[in-house]
Scaffold this motif. Structure first.
Motif, PDB file in Angstrom:
ATOM      1  N   GLU A 268       0.743  -1.240  -0.229  1.00 45.32           N
ATOM      2  CA  GLU A 268      -0.011  -0.398  -0.194  1.00 45.32           C
ATOM      3  C   GLU A 268       1.192   0.903   0.611  1.00 45.32           C
ATOM      4  N   THR A 269       0.812   2.192  -0.853  1.00 45.90           N
ATOM      5  CA  THR A 269       1.452   3.433  -0.647  1.00 45.90           C
ATOM      6  C   THR A 269       0.335   4.393  -0.043  1.00 45.90           C
ATOM      7  N   VAL A 270       0.725   5.153   0.876  1.00 44.80           N
ATOM      8  CA  VAL A 270      -0.384   6.195   1.586  1.00 44.80           C
ATOM      9  C   VAL A 270       0.377   7.260   1.153  1.00 44.80           C
ATOM     10  N   THR A 271      -0.320   8.400   1.050  1.00 49.04           N
ATOM     11  CA  THR A 271       0.321   9.972   0.562  1.00 49.04           C
ATOM     12  C   THR A 271      -0.241  10.904   1.536  1.00 49.04           C
ATOM     13  N   ARG A 272      -0.034  12.207   1.718  1.00 53.72           N
ATOM     14  CA  ARG A 272      -0.245  12.862   2.797  1.00 53.72           C
ATOM     15  C   ARG A 272      -1.705  13.298   2.270  1.00 53.72           C
ATOM     16  N   ASP A 273      -1.789  13.243   1.199  1.00 50.31           N
ATOM     17  CA  ASP A 273      -3.910  13.509   0.469  1.00 50.31           C
ATOM     18  C   ASP A 273      -4.567  12.962   1.098  1.00 50.31           C
ATOM     19  N   MET A 274      -4.628  11.661   1.944  1.00 48.42           N
ATOM     20  CA  MET A 274      -4.968  10.824   2.851  1.00 48.42           C
ATOM     21  C   MET A 274      -5.553   9.939   1.247  1.00 48.42           C
ATOM     22  N   THR A 275      -4.713   9.597   0.366  1.00 48.50           N
ATOM     23  CA  THR A 275      -5.699   8.478  -0.115  1.00 48.50           C
ATOM     24  C   THR A 275      -4.476   7.130   0.058  1.00 48.50           C
ATOM     25  N   ILE A 276      -5.437   6.232   0.147  1.00 52.28           N
ATOM     26  CA  ILE A 276      -4.231   5.025  -0.090  1.00 52.28           C
ATOM     27  C   ILE A 276      -4.374   4.009  -1.101  1.00 52.28           C
ATOM     28  N   VAL A 277      -3.258   3.978  -1.672  1.00 47.45           N
ATOM     29  CA  VAL A 277      -3.526   3.044  -3.139  1.00 47.45           C
ATOM     30  C   VAL A 277      -2.192   1.960  -2.757  1.00 47.45           C
ATOM     31  N   SER A 278      -3.495   0.768  -3.497  1.00 45.71           N
ATOM     32  CA  SER A 278      -2.973  -0.328  -3.385  1.00 45.71           C
ATOM     33  C   SER A 278      -3.137  -0.406  -5.703  1.00 45.71           C
ATOM     34  N   ASP A 279      -2.107  -1.797  -6.136  1.00 47.35           N
ATOM     35  CA  ASP A 279      -1.741  -2.455  -7.366  1.00 47.35           C
ATOM     36  C   ASP A 279      -3.336  -3.654  -7.493  1.00 47.35           C
ATOM     37  N   SER A 280      -4.411  -3.483  -8.519  1.00 46.08           N
ATOM     38  CA  SER A 280      -5.681  -4.108  -8.405  1.00 46.08           C
ATOM     39  C   SER A 280      -5.064  -5.896  -8.696  1.00 46.08           C
ATOM     40  N   MET A 281      -5.573  -6.751  -8.234  1.00 45.47           N
ATOM     41  CA  MET A 281      -5.025  -7.983  -9.717  1.00 45.47           C
ATOM     42  C   MET A 281      -5.621  -7.962 -10.906  1.00 45.47           C
ATOM     43  N   ASP A 282      -5.029  -8.538 -11.793  1.00 51.24           N
ATOM     44  CA  ASP A 282      -4.577  -7.948 -13.369  1.00 51.24           C
ATOM     45  C   ASP A 282      -4.976  -8.671 -14.509  1.00 51.24           C
ATOM     46  N   SER A 283      -5.460  -9.557 -14.392  1.00 50.97           N
ATOM     47  CA  SER A 283      -5.574 -10.977 -15.091  1.00 50.97           C
ATOM     48  C   SER A 283      -5.989 -12.723 -14.031  1.00 50.97           C
ATOM     49  N   TRP A 284      -7.128 -12.767 -15.081  1.00 54.22           N
ATOM     50  CA  TRP A 284      -7.123 -14.617 -14.869  1.00 54.22           C
ATOM     51  C   TRP A 284      -5.507 -15.578 -14.423  1.00 54.22           C
ATOM     52  N   ARG A 285      -5.033 -14.880 -15.527  1.00 55.44           N
ATOM     53  CA  ARG A 285      -4.064 -15.481 -15.932  1.00 55.44           C
ATOM     54  C   ARG A 285      -2.393 -15.798 -14.422  1.00 55.44           C
ATOM     55  N   THR A 286      -2.841 -14.790 -13.792  1.00 53.76           N
ATOM     56  CA  THR A 286      -1.813 -13.818 -12.405  1.00 53.76           C
ATOM     57  C   THR A 286      -2.934 -14.325 -11.472  1.00 53.76           C
ATOM     58  N   LEU A 287      -3.966 -14.725 -11.566  1.00 59.57           N
ATOM     59  CA  LEU A 287      -4.731 -14.921  -9.644  1.00 59.57           C
ATOM     60  C   LEU A 287      -4.588 -16.486  -9.582  1.00 59.57           C
ATOM     61  N   PHE A 288      -4.070 -16.844 -11.238  1.00 56.74           N
ATOM     62  CA  PHE A 288      -4.678 -18.787 -10.877  1.00 56.74           C
ATOM     63  C   PHE A 288      -3.353 -19.012 -11.346  1.00 56.74           C
ATOM     64  N   ARG A 289      -2.374 -18.463 -11.485  1.00 62.27           N
ATOM     65  CA  ARG A 289      -0.625 -19.070 -12.486  1.00 62.27           C
ATOM     66  C   ARG A 289       0.160 -20.354 -11.118  1.00 62.27           C
ATOM     67  N   GLU A 290      -0.680 -20.543  -9.845  1.00 60.66           N
ATOM     68  CA  GLU A 290      -0.048 -21.577  -9.422  1.00 60.66           C
ATOM     69  C   GLU A 290      -1.298 -22.829  -9.515  1.00 60.66           C
ATOM     70  N   ALA A 291      -2.789 -22.073  -9.314  1.00 65.43           N
ATOM     71  CA  ALA A 291      -3.755 -23.296  -9.781  1.00 65.43           C
ATOM     72  C   ALA A 291      -3.465 -23.952 -10.923  1.00 65.43           C
ATOM     73  N   TYR A 292      -3.139 -23.346 -11.865  1.00 62.37           N
ATOM     74  CA  TYR A 292      -3.305 -24.089 -13.662  1.00 62.37           C
ATOM     75  C   TYR A 292      -2.209 -25.135 -12.698  1.00 62.37           C
ATOM     76  N   VAL A 293      -1.065 -24.800 -12.631  1.00 59.29           N
ATOM     77  CA  VAL A 293       0.306 -25.958 -12.278  1.00 59.29           C
ATOM     78  C   VAL A 293      -0.085 -26.655 -11.249  1.00 59.29           C
ATOM     79  N   ALA A 294      -0.739 -26.595 -10.655  1.00 55.84           N
ATOM     80  CA  ALA A 294      -1.355 -28.167  -9.743  1.00 55.84           C
ATOM     81  C   ALA A 294      -2.333 -28.804 -10.021  1.00 55.84           C
ATOM     82  N   GLU A 295      -3.209 -28.487 -10.873  1.00 53.97           N
ATOM     83  CA  GLU A 295      -4.500 -28.415 -11.867  1.00 53.97           C
ATOM     84  C   GLU A 295      -3.816 -29.687 -12.700  1.00 53.97           C
TER      85      GLU A 295
END
Ligand SMILES: NC(=O)c1ccc[n+]([C@@H]2O[C@H](COP(=O)([O-])OP(=O)(O)OC[C@H]3O[C@@H](n4cnc5c(N)ncnc54)[C@H](O)[C@@H]3O)[C@@H](O)[C@H]2O)c1
Length: 338
Positions: A268-295
């Motif tokens: 998380e990046t927190v700055t003095r404009d009082m926002t919290i910023v973090s990265d969003s999951m981009d794709s099913w390829r990233t989210l389930f990378r290990e699951a595809y190998v396990a399957e």
């Protein structure tokens, strides 16, 4: 049976190349021996990524090769039935992507071909091999949240639909392409079979397509009644643009389990404009990378150890039955019994 299986990938597109990379070095007891694609350009592109001994543009030729023990079928869904039945008749074990086929009758034919020829058939519901989704199941089984009452599962994808996706009469739309995973996971967590489905949908993000494709929907909600009384609610959307968003909640009588997060990591990046910023999951390829190998590992193990695959043709058929009932319910604007 050899102590190492040789695999042929049929269909070298988006999902196919994920499987190609798994079998090209990440799966114990398996090797990627061949690739096949009907499109010369896709085949050539795949050859630049993986190193294989055999290359085919016609799957029927690949099936004649005795060096191949198993095929991974990752073509568009409408070709699954013919390829799976031909592969079973050629004595090859089969991994087939979801949705399994176009109709329950096609699924029955595929299951029967595999049974008759004594070959394995595993369907591509990789969430069942994902460590977080598996943990959800372990917690349910431990009894700590009490009996399951309700399961809520959403999958929202970022990509702009391809032209063919607007035609719901010739493809199932998000209920099939995306939410078949949620429907399968609801059934897995409910531990029961679906009895009735009611779906609503609408097109919010592509109004310019409404005249040409009046049935097109990019957002939907599907309610499922399971035989044991559990209520499932699946929501789906495509072209959401903010990333890939797959989350499931299981509400028991004594607690709740929440599986999945929108976040790509814990930074998380927190700055003095009082926002919290973090990265969003981009794709099913990233989210389930290990699951595809396990399957893929589970598929190889079921062949090498001669055990039943963890996701069977029957699981694929029931998920497809739910998808078709959901699409019918949406088009006919009424609940559909299964
Ligand atoms: N499990 C998952 O998370 C997941 C993710 C994406 C897609 N899928 C499924 O995988 C399947 C393929 O989807 P995709 O997005 O990779 O499609 P795609 O269009 O990117 O790739 C399909 C490939 O199959 C090839 N092909 C078509 N007909 C063929 C034939 N008769 N013989 C050999 N090759 C043929 C095409 O040329 C193309 O390269 C679909 O059933 C889809 O639902 C599953």
């Amino acid at each position: 049976m050899r102590d190492r299986i040789r695999v042929c990938l049929i269909g070298c597109g988006r999902a196919g190349m994920i499987h190609a990379k798994s079998y090209a070095g990440l799966v114990n007891g398996a090797e990627l021996a061949a690739i096949c694609d009907a499109d010369a350009k896709n085949l050539a592109a795949a050859q630049k990524i993986v190193n294989v001994r055999f290359v085919y543009n016609d799957y029927r030729e690949a099936l004649k090769n005795d060096e191949i023990d198993a095929v991974i079928v990752v073509t568009p869904t409408r070709f699954h039935k013919d390829i799976v039945c031909a592969a079973a008749n050629a004595g090859k074990h089969i991994f087939c992507e979801k949705p399994m086929a176009s109709s329950p009758e096609e699924c029955d034919e595929m299951i029967e071909s595999c049974r008759k020829n004594n070959v394995k058939l595993q369907i591509g519901f990789m969430r069942r091999f994902d460590k977080n989704f598996k943990r959800g199941r372990e917690i349910i089984d431990s009894g700590v949240i009490g009996p399951v009452a309700m399961i809520k599962s959403n999958t929202y994808g970022p990509s702009e639909p391809k032209e063919w996706m607007y035609d719901i009469r010739n493809n199932q739309g998000p209920i099939g392409e995306v939410n078949s995973h949620d429907l399968d996971i609801c059934r897995w967590y409910a531990g029961s079979e679906p009895r009735r489905i009611y779906a609503v949908g609408n097109n919010f993000r592509s109004p310019e397509k409404a005249a040409e494709y009046p049935d097109y929907y990019d957002s939907c909600s599907v309610t499922i009644e399971f035989a044991n009384g559990v209520i499932g609610v699946v929501t789906g959307a495509q072209y959401v643009q903010y990333g890939y968003d797959a989350r499931t909640e299981i509400l028991g009588t004594k607690g709740i389990v929440k599986v999945g997060t929108q976040r790509a990591d814990s930074v998380e990046t927190v700055t003095r404009d009082m926002t919290i910023v973090s990265d969003s999951m981009d794709s099913w390829r990233t989210l389930f990378r290990e699951a595809y190998v396990a399957e893929a590992q589970a598929f190889a193990d079921s062949i090498l150890n001669d055990t039943e695959p963890q996701v069977t043709g029957y699981d694929g058929k029931i998920a497809l039955t739910m998808v078709n009932a959901g699409v019918r319910s949406y088009l006919e604007k009424r609940p559909v019994d299964i």
